[in-house]
Scaffold this active site. Structure first.
Site, short mmCIF file in Angstrom:
data_model
loop_
_atom_site.label_atom_id
_atom_site.label_comp_id
_atom_site.label_asym_id
_atom_site.label_seq_id
_atom_site.Cartn_x
_atom_site.Cartn_y
_atom_site.Cartn_z
N GLY A 14 -6.63 -3.42 10.37
CA GLY A 14 -6.00 -2.70 11.48
C GLY A 14 -4.81 -3.39 12.10
O GLY A 14 -4.42 -3.06 13.23
N ASN A 16 -1.68 -3.04 11.22
CA ASN A 16 -0.61 -2.03 11.41
C ASN A 16 -0.93 -1.11 12.58
O ASN A 16 -0.05 -0.72 13.34
CB ASN A 16 -0.42 -1.21 10.13
N LEU A 92 -8.34 4.44 3.28
CA LEU A 92 -8.54 4.43 1.83
C LEU A 92 -9.13 5.71 1.26
O LEU A 92 -9.38 5.81 0.06
CB LEU A 92 -9.39 3.21 1.44
N ILE A 95 -6.90 12.32 1.72
CA ILE A 95 -6.83 13.23 2.87
C ILE A 95 -7.23 14.63 2.40
O ILE A 95 -6.65 15.17 1.45
CB ILE A 95 -5.39 13.23 3.46
N ASN A 109 2.05 7.95 5.65
CA ASN A 109 1.27 6.86 5.08
C ASN A 109 2.18 5.66 4.83
O ASN A 109 3.35 5.83 4.52
CB ASN A 109 0.64 7.30 3.74
N HIS A 111 2.49 2.20 2.39
CA HIS A 111 1.94 1.63 1.16
C HIS A 111 2.67 0.32 0.85
O HIS A 111 3.90 0.26 0.96
CB HIS A 111 2.10 2.62 0.00
N ASP A 152 -1.17 8.31 -2.21
CA ASP A 152 0.11 7.57 -2.17
C ASP A 152 1.25 8.40 -2.75
O ASP A 152 2.07 7.91 -3.55
CB ASP A 152 -0.02 6.24 -2.94
N GLU A 181 5.87 -4.62 6.92
CA GLU A 181 5.20 -3.39 7.38
C GLU A 181 5.19 -3.31 8.92
O GLU A 181 5.44 -2.25 9.48
CB GLU A 181 3.76 -3.36 6.87
C1 GAR Z 1 -1.44 -2.25 4.47
O1 GAR Z 1 -0.83 -3.23 3.69
C2 GAR Z 1 -1.11 -0.87 3.94
O2 GAR Z 1 0.16 -0.79 3.36
C3 GAR Z 1 -2.18 -0.69 2.89
O3 GAR Z 1 -3.34 -1.21 3.52
C4 GAR Z 1 -2.97 -2.31 4.32
C5 GAR Z 1 -3.66 -2.21 5.67
O4 GAR Z 1 -3.47 -3.39 6.39
N1 GAR Z 1 -2.33 0.70 2.51
C6 GAR Z 1 -2.54 1.08 1.25
O5 GAR Z 1 -2.69 0.28 0.34
C7 GAR Z 1 -2.60 2.59 1.03
N2 GAR Z 1 -2.70 2.88 -0.36
P1 GAR Z 1 -3.94 -3.48 7.92
O6 GAR Z 1 -5.39 -2.99 7.96
O7 GAR Z 1 -3.82 -4.92 8.27
O8 GAR Z 1 -3.02 -2.60 8.71
#
Ligand code: GAR
Length: 204
Positions: A14, A16, A92, A95, A109, A111, A152, A181
């Protein structure tokens, strides 16, 4: 009252989500508020929501008789919070089509790679960076896109690139990508709200 009510969907740590919440508070994403966090399991993101005082819901698919009921619960929670834009931040699950129909072009989203490369089911976290290194890519990056019915996949609204260094490991790449990110997602959401969403039906 903020103009834009945002909901975040997450399954993991979490970071992001927390950064997006901070960006709303500092008006880096103007006139916006995160109205809820929805997770498919108890996770770091749900703990962060509690600490930040943001409403959170844990909707575990296995606690529902089928995916249709899960999808309905998801939609009901979003409607109850009057969310107008949904931000996936390490969510993950695929949707459900009903959600995409209810929020046309209003689900984004992030990625940790340069889509369309290294995306799709099972491509998340360390696995993405391992695949990038195994393919001897000279660059990787971050993609933010509008969500459609494939994992994705959907129109890209933001991409940032970084070089892959000869000394990189999955961990060093993950660290550097996370930093990007945290800067890029708030900027992309602000850009989307200012330039793209206005050209469609107004957000509720
Ligand atoms: C992030 O790096 C995001 O880009 C990725 O999950 C991570 C979550 O990090 N998303 C994917 O891979 C989607 N296919 P966080 O929980 O620290 O925000």
């Amino acid at each position: 009252m903020p103009k834009h009510k945002l909901a975040v969907l997450a399954s993991g740590n979490g970071t992001n989500f927390e950064r997006l919440a901070q960006a709303c508070q500092k008006s880096e994403i103007p006139e916006s508020q995160i109205v809820c966090l929805i997770a498919d399991r108890a996770c770091g993101a749900t703990s962060r929501a509690r600490r930040l005082g943001i409403a959170s819901f844990v909707l575990e698919p296995k606690k529902f008789p089928d995916m249709e009921s899960w999808s309905k619960a998801l939609l009901d929670s979003l409607k109850k919070q009057d969310a107008g834009l949904i931000l996936l931040a390490g969510f993950l699950r695929k949707i459900p089509p009903a959600l995409i129909k209810a929020y046309p072009a209003k689900i984004l989203n992030i990625h940790p790679a340069l889509l369309p490369k290294y995306g799709g089911q099972g491509m998340y976290g360390r696995r993405v960076h391992e695949a990038v290194l195994a393919s001897k890519e000279i660059e990787t990056g971050v993609t933010i896109h509008v969500v459609d019915e494939e994992y994705d996949h959907g129109p890209v609204i933001w991409q940032e690139k970084i070089p892959v260094l000869p000394t990189d490991t999955p961990e060093t790449l993950q660290f550097r990508i996370h930093e990007i990110e945290h800067r890029a997602y708030p900027k992309a959401v602000a850009f989307y709200l200012k330039h793209i969403s206005q050209k469609r039906a107004p957000l509720r």
